[in-house]
Write an enzyme that holds these catalytic residues in place. Structure first.
Site, PDB file in Angstrom:
ATOM      1  N   TYR A 169       0.820  -1.206   0.000  1.00 50.25           N
ATOM      2  CA  TYR A 169       0.000   0.000   0.000  1.00 50.25           C
ATOM      3  C   TYR A 169       0.857   1.261   0.000  1.00 50.25           C
ATOM      4  CZ  TYR A 169      -2.935   3.827   1.622  1.00 50.25           C
ATOM      5  OH  TYR A 169      -3.563   5.029   1.731  1.00 50.25           O
TER       6      TYR A 169
ATOM      7  N   HIS B 270      -3.735  16.171  -3.076  1.00 43.84           N
ATOM      8  CA  HIS B 270      -4.093  16.333  -1.660  1.00 43.84           C
ATOM      9  C   HIS B 270      -3.867  17.769  -1.158  1.00 43.84           C
ATOM     10  CE1 HIS B 270      -4.567  12.118  -1.851  1.00 43.84           C
ATOM     11  NE2 HIS B 270      -4.459  11.861  -0.557  1.00 43.84           N
TER      12      HIS B 270
ATOM     13  N   ASN C 280       1.772  12.033   5.670  1.00 43.99           N
ATOM     14  CA  ASN C 280       0.934  11.178   6.517  1.00 43.99           C
ATOM     15  C   ASN C 280       1.323  11.328   7.986  1.00 43.99           C
ATOM     16  OD1 ASN C 280      -0.062   7.669   6.345  1.00 43.99           O
ATOM     17  ND2 ASN C 280      -1.254   9.513   6.646  1.00 43.99           N
TER      18      ASN C 280
ATOM     19  N   TYR D 134     -15.794  33.725  46.231  1.00 45.39           N
ATOM     20  CA  TYR D 134     -15.162  32.539  45.656  1.00 45.39           C
ATOM     21  C   TYR D 134     -14.089  32.902  44.630  1.00 45.39           C
ATOM     22  CZ  TYR D 134     -18.959  29.633  47.583  1.00 45.39           C
ATOM     23  OH  TYR D 134     -19.836  28.979  48.395  1.00 45.39           O
TER      24      TYR D 134
ATOM     25  N   ARG E  18     -11.173  33.582  46.988  1.00 48.79           N
ATOM     26  CA  ARG E  18     -10.857  32.538  47.949  1.00 48.79           C
ATOM     27  C   ARG E  18     -10.531  31.209  47.280  1.00 48.79           C
ATOM     28  NH1 ARG E  18     -15.501  30.281  51.537  1.00 48.79           N
ATOM     29  NH2 ARG E  18     -16.442  32.225  50.811  1.00 48.79           N
TER      30      ARG E  18
ATOM     31  N   PHE F 235      -1.814   7.247  12.388  1.00 45.71           N
ATOM     32  CA  PHE F 235      -2.092   8.577  11.842  1.00 45.71           C
ATOM     33  C   PHE F 235      -3.351   9.208  12.451  1.00 45.71           C
ATOM     34  CE2 PHE F 235      -3.806   5.262   9.030  1.00 45.71           C
ATOM     35  CZ  PHE F 235      -5.165   5.477   9.249  1.00 45.71           C
TER      36      PHE F 235
ATOM     37  N   GLU G  60     -12.085   6.004   5.201  1.00 46.09           N
ATOM     38  CA  GLU G  60     -11.717   6.705   6.443  1.00 46.09           C
ATOM     39  C   GLU G  60     -13.028   7.071   7.148  1.00 46.09           C
ATOM     40  OE1 GLU G  60      -9.466   9.834   4.666  1.00 46.09           O
ATOM     41  OE2 GLU G  60      -7.964   8.433   3.893  1.00 46.09           O
TER      42      GLU G  60
END
Length: 591
Positions: free
Chosen positions: A164, A194, A307, A395, A398, A444, A529
């Protein structure tokens, strides 16, 4: 022969010059002439004589006098910009310099180096690399690991094994086998296709961090990149040649594909690139100006560059470091406010916090004791109300150790995750040189840093939420016993009225930003994905939340310093007086 790279209306032109006695005006006219020549409609101009322009250096944006000689005004191979009179800037125009250009005009090439081995990078190191304080070099051990990893890839190609991303397509195309003679083209096509992000480009510091972190991950030796290519990338980092990386487009699995692809696109000499010398220009021109050659991708190298979770993690690294700084500052600011509001130190007693021993709570209480009234640092203000009838404080005063404390513990938790991520291999497939094989996995996936940064945003926001309430107490005369909105002539002057509104607006905005992005997931890549982290948005919004926290605490600091003026001539402790002096060195008292 000297040559200049000239930017005209979004295009870059290489203009050679045979005679440096020629002027800046000549260079501008010659660049416009070439621009007109390349346009079918002459760029909308009749001739060069119809064009009125200014010329400025890309570095620092300084305007040049058209009558100055080139040998005096410019260096060889310098980048300049021709600004044509009457031009309206198009919405997609990339300015020659990023925001805050005055910072980069002072850039000095660092002399010191950080050795990267893929195992020991810290958040502090990465931030300093982003600031341009160091160059990078690999350790000998890292170089050997990278070489051995590449040998596995070369063996796969030689034996024509189907693996791959090396000899196949990507994502949904993982079953498509690619011919050997197309393997290099495959990697270039991957990077180009991409590179699909949108939005503003990362500022130089963040792009530098992103590039440095990717180098660190590649140095681990599990990516299959060649040592030759990795050294080329390091040379580009050391020259501060930074690709155009849009901030939006990653879903945080399979890694930060879009931003890292834009990063790789610049490295192969395509798209835009920035350097202190050139400003934004075509990557090939920027690299040439620095004596560098574009990377020629070998099989697997495109995938090795794109990647991983480095976008999420590098932005997260900045977020953690800024959060750490503002958390410490929040304790100092709150202590000063407590003094102005005549609060008591009893709530910070050691024995109280020993009974609930969270580390952050104990640290904050200790810091308050170090800053406030004590035998070592007496306070005249504290002494003035020592015998008042007030039993306890609100508060927001404190409970600072409890509220600020958990923020400190949150930051420590997130920093641990980010530090592990800095030194993790997040490729797919992984290359195991010791086993002589590659294995596909899911390192990834950005869920770890995504969840951590969502948590960081929620945690750090509370510093602004409690600070805004303290600002209200400072401005409200029924709570502070000080003039309304901290101004002597109320009505004539509105004082801190709208400064408090600004703090309230920022806190409200943070409440929306604190909604976790990592609870969302959208299936992508044709359901290959099918679960993603949305970590890119987690990182970007964490930084926005932190910026708002910084701004709210700055307002509180100014308000506290304003309030202390109404208690004069009494003085607070020595440490807090130094804080007051620091503020007054840049901001005067508002009457």
């Amino acid at each position: 022969m000297p040559r200049y790279t000239v930017h005209v209306r979004g295009e870059w032109l290489a203009v050679p010059c045979q005679d440096t006695q020629l002027t800046v005006g000549w260079l501008g006219r010659e660049a416009v002439r070439r621009y007109i020549k390349n346009k079918p409609d002459n760029g909308g101009f009749g001739s060069v004589d119809d064009v009125y322009f200014l010329v400025r250096r890309c570095k620092g944006l300084g305007l040049l006098d058209n009558g100055d000689r080139l040998e005096v005004a410019l260096e060889d191979n310098e980048f300049v910009e021709v600004v044509i009179e009457g031009d309206a800037m198009s919405p997609d125009f990339i300015p020659s310099q990023p925001e805050g250009v005055y910072l980069y005009s002072k850039y000095r090439e660092p002399e010191k180096y950080i050795d990267l081995d893929g195992d020991s990078l810290t958040t502090e190191d990465l931030v300093n690399l982003g600031k341009g304080h160091y160059k990078i070099k690999l350790t000998p051990t890292a170089e050997k690991r990278v070489q051995k990893s590449r040998e596995v890839i070369d063996s796969i190609i030689k034996e024509k094994t189907v693996v791959y991303g090396i000899t196949t397509g990507f994502g949904k195309f993982a079953r498509t086998v690619i011919p050997i003679n197309k393997l290099q083209e495959l990697q270039v096509n991957l990077v180009r296709s991409h590179s699909s992000g949108v939005g503003k480009p990362l500022i130089p510091e963040r792009c530098r961090m992103l590039l440095a972190l990717r180098i660190n991950v590649l140095a681990k030796g599990y990516s299959g990149i060649s040592l030759e290519t990795l050294k080329q990338v390091i040379e580009m980092f050391n020259a501060s040649c930074l690709p155009y990386v849009p901030e939006k487009g990653t879903v945080g699995a399979s890694g930060d594909l879009a931003p890292l692809s834009h990063l790789a696109l610049g490295l192969i000499g395509e798209g835009k690139m920035w350097s202190p010398k050139s400003g934004w220009a075509d990557a090939k021109y920027v690299l040439e100006a620095h004596g560098l050659k574009p990377v020629i991708l070998k099989p697997k190298e495109g995938l090795a560059l794109i990647n991983g979770t480095q976008m999420i993690t590098s932005l997260g690294c900045e977020a953690v470091e800024r959060a750490s700084a503002i958390a410490r500052q929040a304790d100092i600011v709150a202590a000063l406010t407590l003094e102005v509001l005549k609060g008591t130190t009893k709530a910070f007693d050691t024995d109280i916090h020993a009974l609930r021993p969270h580390r952050g709570q104990i640290e904050v209480a200790f810091r308050f004791r170090s800053l406030l009234d004590s035998d070592h640092h007496p306070s005249e203000i504290a002494e003035s109300h020592r015998f008042c009838d007030r039993v306890q404080d609100a508060y927001t005063l404190r409970c600072c150790p409890q509220v600020h404390g958990v923020v400190n513990d949150t930051i420590a938790f997130v920093k641990n995750i980010i530090t592990i991520e800095l030194n993790s291999a997040t490729d797919n497939p992984m290359v195991f040189a010791n086993r002589g094989e590659t294995i596909s996995g899911g390192n990834f996936h950005g869920e770890y840093p995504a969840k951590a940064l969502d948590y960081l945003a929620i945690g750090i926001h509370e510093l602004a939420a409690i600070s805004e309430r303290r600002i209200e107490r400072l401005c409200n005369p029924s709570l502070s016993e000080l003039p309304a909105f901290l101004v002597a002539e109320g009505g004539l002057n509105s004082g801190f009225m709208i400064a408090h509104c600004t703090a309230a607006a920022l806190v409200s905005e943070n409440k929306a930003l604190c909604h976790p992005s990592s609870v969302d997931s959208l299936s992508t890549s044709a359901a290959t994905e099918d679960h993603v982290s949305m970590g890119g948005w987690a990182a970007r919004k964490a930084l926005r939340v932190i910026e708002h926290v910084e701004q709210v605490l700055a307002i509180e600091l100014l308000a506290a310093c304003q309030g202390i003026e109404f208690l004069r001539p009494l003085k607070t402790t020595t440490p807090l007086e130094k804080v007051y002096d620091l503020v007054r060195s840049v901001v005067r008292f508002g009457k």
